[in-house]
Design an enzyme around this catalytic site. Structure first.
Site, PDB file in Angstrom:
ATOM      1  N   ASP A  12     -56.356  38.184 -31.130  1.00 16.20           N
ATOM      2  CA  ASP A  12     -56.098  38.872 -29.862  1.00 16.20           C
ATOM      3  C   ASP A  12     -57.281  38.842 -28.906  1.00 16.20           C
ATOM      4  O   ASP A  12     -57.508  39.768 -28.135  1.00 16.20           O
ATOM      5  CB  ASP A  12     -55.655  40.330 -30.121  1.00 16.20           C
ATOM      6  CG  ASP A  12     -54.451  40.386 -31.046  1.00 16.20           C
ATOM      7  OD1 ASP A  12     -53.615  39.476 -30.960  1.00 16.20           O
ATOM      8  OD2 ASP A  12     -54.355  41.336 -31.849  1.00 16.20           O
ATOM      9  N   HIS A  40     -49.404  35.501 -28.241  1.00 15.24           N
ATOM     10  CA  HIS A  40     -50.325  35.102 -27.167  1.00 15.24           C
ATOM     11  C   HIS A  40     -49.706  35.463 -25.820  1.00 15.24           C
ATOM     12  O   HIS A  40     -48.630  34.982 -25.469  1.00 15.24           O
ATOM     13  CB  HIS A  40     -50.605  33.595 -27.237  1.00 15.24           C
ATOM     14  CG  HIS A  40     -51.225  33.173 -28.535  1.00 15.24           C
ATOM     15  ND1 HIS A  40     -51.373  31.868 -28.923  1.00 15.24           N
ATOM     16  CD2 HIS A  40     -51.752  33.906 -29.550  1.00 15.24           C
ATOM     17  CE1 HIS A  40     -51.945  31.827 -30.107  1.00 15.24           C
ATOM     18  NE2 HIS A  40     -52.187  33.043 -30.523  1.00 15.24           N
TER      19      HIS A  40
HETATM   20  P1  GDP Z   1     -54.219  36.293 -28.040  1.00 15.76           P
HETATM   21  O1  GDP Z   1     -53.388  36.552 -29.226  1.00 15.76           O
HETATM   22  O2  GDP Z   1     -55.612  35.891 -28.386  1.00 15.76           O
HETATM   23  O3  GDP Z   1     -53.588  35.299 -27.086  1.00 15.76           O
HETATM   24  O4  GDP Z   1     -54.341  37.676 -27.248  1.00 15.76           O
HETATM   25  P2  GDP Z   1     -53.175  38.756 -26.978  1.00 15.76           P
HETATM   26  O5  GDP Z   1     -52.247  38.205 -25.964  1.00 15.76           O
HETATM   27  O6  GDP Z   1     -52.592  39.203 -28.271  1.00 15.76           O
HETATM   28  O7  GDP Z   1     -54.012  39.983 -26.433  1.00 15.76           O
HETATM   29  C1  GDP Z   1     -54.771  39.890 -25.288  1.00 15.76           C
HETATM   30  C2  GDP Z   1     -54.310  40.999 -24.313  1.00 15.76           C
HETATM   31  O8  GDP Z   1     -55.282  41.205 -23.308  1.00 15.76           O
HETATM   32  C3  GDP Z   1     -53.037  40.653 -23.552  1.00 15.76           C
HETATM   33  O9  GDP Z   1     -52.320  41.841 -23.348  1.00 15.76           O
HETATM   34  C4  GDP Z   1     -53.554  40.102 -22.235  1.00 15.76           C
HETATM   35  O10 GDP Z   1     -52.641  40.259 -21.165  1.00 15.76           O
HETATM   36  C5  GDP Z   1     -54.746  40.975 -22.004  1.00 15.76           C
HETATM   37  N1  GDP Z   1     -55.852  40.344 -21.241  1.00 15.76           N
HETATM   38  C6  GDP Z   1     -56.279  39.061 -21.283  1.00 15.76           C
HETATM   39  N2  GDP Z   1     -57.409  38.904 -20.574  1.00 15.76           N
HETATM   40  C7  GDP Z   1     -57.686  40.121 -20.061  1.00 15.76           C
HETATM   41  C8  GDP Z   1     -58.755  40.621 -19.239  1.00 15.76           C
HETATM   42  O11 GDP Z   1     -59.695  39.921 -18.853  1.00 15.76           O
HETATM   43  N3  GDP Z   1     -58.717  41.941 -18.925  1.00 15.76           N
HETATM   44  C9  GDP Z   1     -57.730  42.771 -19.337  1.00 15.76           C
HETATM   45  N4  GDP Z   1     -57.781  44.060 -18.995  1.00 15.76           N
HETATM   46  N5  GDP Z   1     -56.707  42.343 -20.118  1.00 15.76           N
HETATM   47  C10 GDP Z   1     -56.703  41.041 -20.476  1.00 15.76           C
HETATM   48  P1  IMO Z   2     -53.056  36.202 -32.579  1.00 21.13           P
HETATM   49  O1  IMO Z   2     -52.778  34.709 -32.614  1.00 21.13           O
HETATM   50  C1  IMO Z   2     -54.274  39.870 -34.607  1.00 21.13           C
HETATM   51  C2  IMO Z   2     -53.453  40.093 -38.915  1.00 21.13           C
HETATM   52  C3  IMO Z   2     -52.396  41.109 -39.333  1.00 21.13           C
HETATM   53  C4  IMO Z   2     -52.875  41.451 -40.725  1.00 21.13           C
HETATM   54  C5  IMO Z   2     -53.392  40.115 -41.241  1.00 21.13           C
HETATM   55  C6  IMO Z   2     -52.394  39.351 -42.095  1.00 21.13           C
HETATM   56  O2  IMO Z   2     -52.144  36.940 -31.678  1.00 21.13           O
HETATM   57  O3  IMO Z   2     -54.505  36.451 -32.336  1.00 21.13           O
HETATM   58  P2  IMO Z   2     -50.135  38.064 -41.538  1.00 21.13           P
HETATM   59  O4  IMO Z   2     -48.864  38.541 -40.928  1.00 21.13           O
HETATM   60  O5  IMO Z   2     -50.786  36.961 -40.797  1.00 21.13           O
HETATM   61  O6  IMO Z   2     -49.994  37.737 -43.001  1.00 21.13           O
HETATM   62  O7  IMO Z   2     -51.115  39.349 -41.478  1.00 21.13           O
HETATM   63  O8  IMO Z   2     -53.712  39.354 -40.093  1.00 21.13           O
HETATM   64  N1  IMO Z   2     -53.023  39.133 -37.879  1.00 21.13           N
HETATM   65  C7  IMO Z   2     -53.370  39.198 -36.600  1.00 21.13           C
HETATM   66  N2  IMO Z   2     -54.097  40.113 -35.923  1.00 21.13           N
HETATM   67  N3  IMO Z   2     -53.793  38.787 -33.966  1.00 21.13           N
HETATM   68  C8  IMO Z   2     -53.089  37.850 -34.622  1.00 21.13           C
HETATM   69  O9  IMO Z   2     -52.680  36.691 -34.060  1.00 21.13           O
HETATM   70  C9  IMO Z   2     -52.821  38.053 -36.000  1.00 21.13           C
HETATM   71  N4  IMO Z   2     -52.154  37.343 -36.924  1.00 21.13           N
HETATM   72  C10 IMO Z   2     -52.288  38.019 -38.072  1.00 21.13           C
HETATM   73  O10 IMO Z   2     -52.399  42.223 -38.485  1.00 21.13           O
HETATM   74  O11 IMO Z   2     -53.968  42.320 -40.658  1.00 21.13           O
HETATM   75 MG    MG Z   3     -52.349  38.164 -30.066  1.00 24.77          MG
END
Ligand code: GDP
Ligand code: IMO
Ligand code: MG
Length: 405
Positions: A12, A40
């Protein structure tokens, strides 16, 4: 040019966002690991899109997207994601390709995933799917195209799950196979051809390095390798094809699910950061724990992935804090690496450096020179501690909230 995008923390980090920034000139975006446990997020003209299996590059109308052999593929989830994206105006045409060798997530994988909640997984069947893969009883995308072979493999696997009806699962999956057949390809051959033709290629990692099954805080990890080298295995390309690895790093730390988070914030600060940063899982909606930036652990990610450039995300989230800490190292207790025994992590004391906060909103700023001096100080200290080049800073969730360096 072939670049791998890797999360440097516990997931994340805003990798979707990084793909949005880097992907506008990409001809190809390919996913190499994980499955629908990933989430994502990308904001596109004010609309929030969450990608679980489809590579985020699909937002660009001419970009070809590949789901590689290393992905644990839930066909139901993929179909639903394709339909949702289509309903939001994303055209697929003939530009999504799915590896015939990707392993399928089956209904029994979801039922058995972390049943006792020991790891607090996403319950998307990912661990059990990879278990079957390595035990060599997995069922792959190609099998869906040959109903007789598929049925034989399914009935063998279902022997352990008497509650599941063979014909029901068979019919359902054959239906998925019919939908997905036009997307199925020898994606390794395809990708190698694109690379040989000099195309711009981004390899999209899921999760984060600290969740890597080999390098992360085992057993509190996922069941694949987000590590950059896994892009070769998960897509079928040679290591010398990769030109660079770009790390994505949140300006603080977050973690969802069980496992150590040594730099965790006090409950009051955590609540503040969680609310401002909207730190709730993109896949499960669970609240994420939040901590100070752990430069020691990100440093490990940088070394182990050979990251030379990073994108810092969510810097705006720290705007209201009067002081900001960075964990530089840990006080050790004679264990070779804090990764090796996460159960002992509470015995490791983070050593912090404290920097002044900037206490003003920065989301509207688009030029580095216009940032408050305390913000620049924080960014420059990170670059110094990690010895990496920072290529962009995100100061808000929309594409425009970006400062390029
Ligand atoms: P990923 O799994 O690595 O693609 O990340 P996620 O989408 O799970 O989580 C990132 C979160 O942060 C999402 O809700 C994005 O919309 C938000 N986000 C991304 N960049 C920024 C930023 O620069 N500032 C803020 N406030 N939110 C952001
Ligand atoms: P993105 O791509 C954050 C975490 C789960 C759990 C552990 C194992 O959005 O960054 P799983 O279901 O993979 O067997 O769970 O890994 N986990 C993540 N945490 N972002 C993710 O993906 C994750 N994918 C798995 O919360 O602790
Ligand atoms: Mg994510």
């Amino acid at each position: 040019m072939v670049r791998v995008i890797v999360g440097t923390q516990w997931g994340d980090e805003a990798k979707g966002r990084a793909i949005q920034l880097l992907g506008k000139n990409a001809d190809v975006v390919a996913r190499y690991n994980g499955g629908a446990n990933a989430g994502h997020t990308i904001y596109l003209q004010g609309e929030k899109l969450i990608f679980h299996l489809v590579p985020s590059g699909i937002i660009y109308p001419y970009t070809i997207c590949i789901i590689g052999n290393g992905v644990a593929l839930d066909p139901e989830q993929l179909i639903s994601e394709i339909n949702t994206l289509k309903s939001k105006g994303i055209e697929f045409g003939k530009r999504l390709f799915l590896s015939d060798k990707a392993h399928l997530v089956m209904p029994y994988h979801k039922i058995t995933d972390d049943k006792d909640n020991i790891i607090e997984t996403t319950k998307r069947g990912i661990g059990p799917c990879y278990e079957d893969k390595y035990a060599r009883r997995g069922i792959r995308v190609a099998d869906l195209l040959y109903p007789k072979i598929f049925k034989e493999k399914l009935s063998l696997n279902l022997k352990k799950y008497p509650s599941l009806n063979l014909n029901e699962v068979y019919e359902k999956y054959i239906g998925f196979g019919k939908f997905l057949a036009p997307f199925v390809a020898d994606t390794s051959r395809l990708l190698n051809q694109f690379i040989d033709d000099g195309k711009e290629v981004l390899l999209e990692g899921a999760h984060g390095f600290l969740l890597d099954i080999d390098h992360g805080t085992y057993p509190f990890v996922t069941s694949s390798n987000p590590q950059a080298g896994s892009a070769c295995t998960g897509l079928g390309i040679g290591p010398t094809k990769i030109d660079e690895v770009i790390g994505v790093m949140k300006s603080y730390t977050s973690r969802v699910g069980k496992g150590p988070l040594p730099t965790r914030l006090s409950p009051e600060l955590e609540e503040k950061v969680r609310e401002k940063g909207e730190e709730y899982g993109a896949t499960t909606g669970r609240p994420r724990r939040c901590g100070w930036l752990d430069a020691y652990l990100v440093g490990k990610a940088i070394k182990s992935n050979d990251i030379k450039k990073i994108i810092i995300t969510k810097l705006d989230v720290l705007s209201s804090l009067s002081e900001i800490k960075i964990c530089k190292e840990y006080k050790y207790q004679n264990v070779p690496s804090i990764f090796s025994i996460p159960e002992l992590i509470s015995k490791f004391e983070p050593v912090y450096e404290t920097l002044p906060g900037w206490r003003t909103e920065i989301s509207h700023i688009t030029k580095y020179s216009n940032l408050p001096k305390e913000t620049k100080n924080y960014v420059e200290r990170i670059s110094e501690l990690l010895n990496v080049k920072i290529i962009a800073i995100c100061v808000g969730p929309e594409k425009e909230n970006t400062i390029y360096l």
